[in-house]
Design a protein around this motif. Sequence first.
Motif, PDB file in Angstrom:
ATOM      1  N   TYR A  36     142.398  65.828  41.110  1.00  0.00           N
ATOM      2  CA  TYR A  36     141.720  64.583  40.738  1.00  0.00           C
ATOM      3  C   TYR A  36     142.727  63.559  40.210  1.00  0.00           C
ATOM      4  O   TYR A  36     142.581  62.367  40.435  1.00  0.00           O
ATOM      5  N   TRP A  37     143.738  64.036  39.507  1.00  0.00           N
ATOM      6  CA  TRP A  37     144.787  63.134  39.034  1.00  0.00           C
ATOM      7  C   TRP A  37     145.564  62.563  40.223  1.00  0.00           C
ATOM      8  O   TRP A  37     145.940  61.388  40.223  1.00  0.00           O
ATOM      9  N   SER A  38     145.800  63.392  41.215  1.00  0.00           N
ATOM     10  CA  SER A  38     146.488  62.926  42.416  1.00  0.00           C
ATOM     11  C   SER A  38     145.658  61.852  43.122  1.00  0.00           C
ATOM     12  O   SER A  38     146.193  60.831  43.575  1.00  0.00           O
ATOM     13  N   MET A  39     144.373  62.073  43.206  1.00  0.00           N
ATOM     14  CA  MET A  39     143.482  61.092  43.832  1.00  0.00           C
ATOM     15  C   MET A  39     143.484  59.781  43.045  1.00  0.00           C
ATOM     16  O   MET A  39     143.515  58.696  43.629  1.00  0.00           O
ATOM     17  N   PHE A  40     143.470  59.890  41.725  1.00  0.00           N
ATOM     18  CA  PHE A  40     143.509  58.701  40.884  1.00  0.00           C
ATOM     19  C   PHE A  40     144.844  57.971  41.041  1.00  0.00           C
ATOM     20  O   PHE A  40     144.889  56.729  41.085  1.00  0.00           O
ATOM     21  N   GLY A  41     145.935  58.725  41.156  1.00  0.00           N
ATOM     22  CA  GLY A  41     147.248  58.117  41.377  1.00  0.00           C
ATOM     23  C   GLY A  41     147.317  57.368  42.692  1.00  0.00           C
ATOM     24  O   GLY A  41     147.900  56.288  42.783  1.00  0.00           O
ATOM     25  N   GLU A  42     146.700  57.924  43.722  1.00  0.00           N
ATOM     26  CA  GLU A  42     146.625  57.240  45.018  1.00  0.00           C
ATOM     27  C   GLU A  42     145.798  55.966  44.893  1.00  0.00           C
ATOM     28  O   GLU A  42     146.163  54.916  45.420  1.00  0.00           O
ATOM     29  N   PHE A  43     144.693  56.050  44.186  1.00  0.00           N
ATOM     30  CA  PHE A  43     143.833  54.875  43.977  1.00  0.00           C
ATOM     31  C   PHE A  43     144.613  53.763  43.270  1.00  0.00           C
ATOM     32  O   PHE A  43     144.596  52.610  43.713  1.00  0.00           O
ATOM     33  N   LEU A  44     145.292  54.121  42.181  1.00  0.00           N
ATOM     34  CA  LEU A  44     146.064  53.106  41.447  1.00  0.00           C
ATOM     35  C   LEU A  44     147.236  52.585  42.277  1.00  0.00           C
ATOM     36  O   LEU A  44     147.462  51.381  42.342  1.00  0.00           O
ATOM     37  N   GLY A  45     147.971  53.514  42.897  1.00  0.00           N
ATOM     38  CA  GLY A  45     149.173  53.131  43.631  1.00  0.00           C
ATOM     39  C   GLY A  45     148.902  52.308  44.873  1.00  0.00           C
ATOM     40  O   GLY A  45     149.503  51.259  45.084  1.00  0.00           O
ATOM     41  N   THR A  46     148.003  52.791  45.719  1.00  0.00           N
ATOM     42  CA  THR A  46     147.697  52.065  46.958  1.00  0.00           C
ATOM     43  C   THR A  46     146.640  51.001  46.725  1.00  0.00           C
ATOM     44  O   THR A  46     146.808  49.844  47.108  1.00  0.00           O
ATOM     45  N   GLY A  47     145.516  51.406  46.118  1.00  0.00           N
ATOM     46  CA  GLY A  47     144.375  50.512  45.970  1.00  0.00           C
ATOM     47  C   GLY A  47     144.644  49.287  45.122  1.00  0.00           C
ATOM     48  O   GLY A  47     144.199  48.185  45.455  1.00  0.00           O
ATOM     49  N   ILE A  48     145.386  49.473  44.035  1.00  0.00           N
ATOM     50  CA  ILE A  48     145.628  48.347  43.127  1.00  0.00           C
ATOM     51  C   ILE A  48     147.040  47.786  43.305  1.00  0.00           C
ATOM     52  O   ILE A  48     147.220  46.657  43.756  1.00  0.00           O
ATOM     53  N   VAL A  49     148.072  48.588  42.967  1.00  0.00           N
ATOM     54  CA  VAL A  49     149.452  48.094  43.007  1.00  0.00           C
ATOM     55  C   VAL A  49     149.849  47.706  44.436  1.00  0.00           C
ATOM     56  O   VAL A  49     150.369  46.614  44.666  1.00  0.00           O
ATOM     57  N   GLY A  50     149.623  48.606  45.404  1.00  0.00           N
ATOM     58  CA  GLY A  50     149.998  48.321  46.786  1.00  0.00           C
ATOM     59  C   GLY A  50     149.328  47.086  47.348  1.00  0.00           C
ATOM     60  O   GLY A  50     149.958  46.284  48.052  1.00  0.00           O
ATOM     61  N   SER A  51     148.040  46.910  47.043  1.00  0.00           N
ATOM     62  CA  SER A  51     147.335  45.738  47.572  1.00  0.00           C
ATOM     63  C   SER A  51     147.849  44.448  46.952  1.00  0.00           C
ATOM     64  O   SER A  51     147.977  43.434  47.640  1.00  0.00           O
TER      65      SER A  51
END
Length: 169
Positions: free
Chosen positions: A95-110
């Motif tokens: 779940y932490w990995s999923m959250f890291g993907e969300f933050l990294g791609t979904g927020i920072v990456g965008s």
Amino acid sequence: MNKNVKLTKIMVVTIMIALDIVLSPIFRIEGMAPMSSVMNIIAGVILGPVYAVVMAVVTGIIRMLMLGIPPLALTGSIFGAFGAGILYKYGRNMYWSMFGEFLGTGIVGSLISVPVMVWFTGQQQNLYWFVYTPRFVGATIIGSVIAYFVLVNLLKINSFKEIQRMFVG
């Protein structure tokens, strides 16, 4: 480090790169790449942050060169792979990995994609963030759901647990 361990790490990263390159265009939704999120989360859990980022960089460059994808292939995946790997490393939970993907791609990456695409296209548009953030967030949510089901089954296999111990420790 043992030569067999090094060879195993190279083979696993190579397989992850190949899977990401092959699966991303097949399961693509216009403007979204949920399979990249799936692969980033799996890489974060199995490979750890360093190898996940290597996988994302190589995959992004190959996708840009072979498939004509704009620099979004890099801005969207690198931060997600790092986030998925680093949060898994310290949280030891998918779940932490999923959250890291969300933050990294979904927020920072965008958000980083906005100035990159302004530079790439040469057009100043104030609404780029409104275009990229919902698509990146949507892709990470879809990718997280798929990755969850894949990881639940992969982590039941002893050989995957052994590979994970090699990379993450």
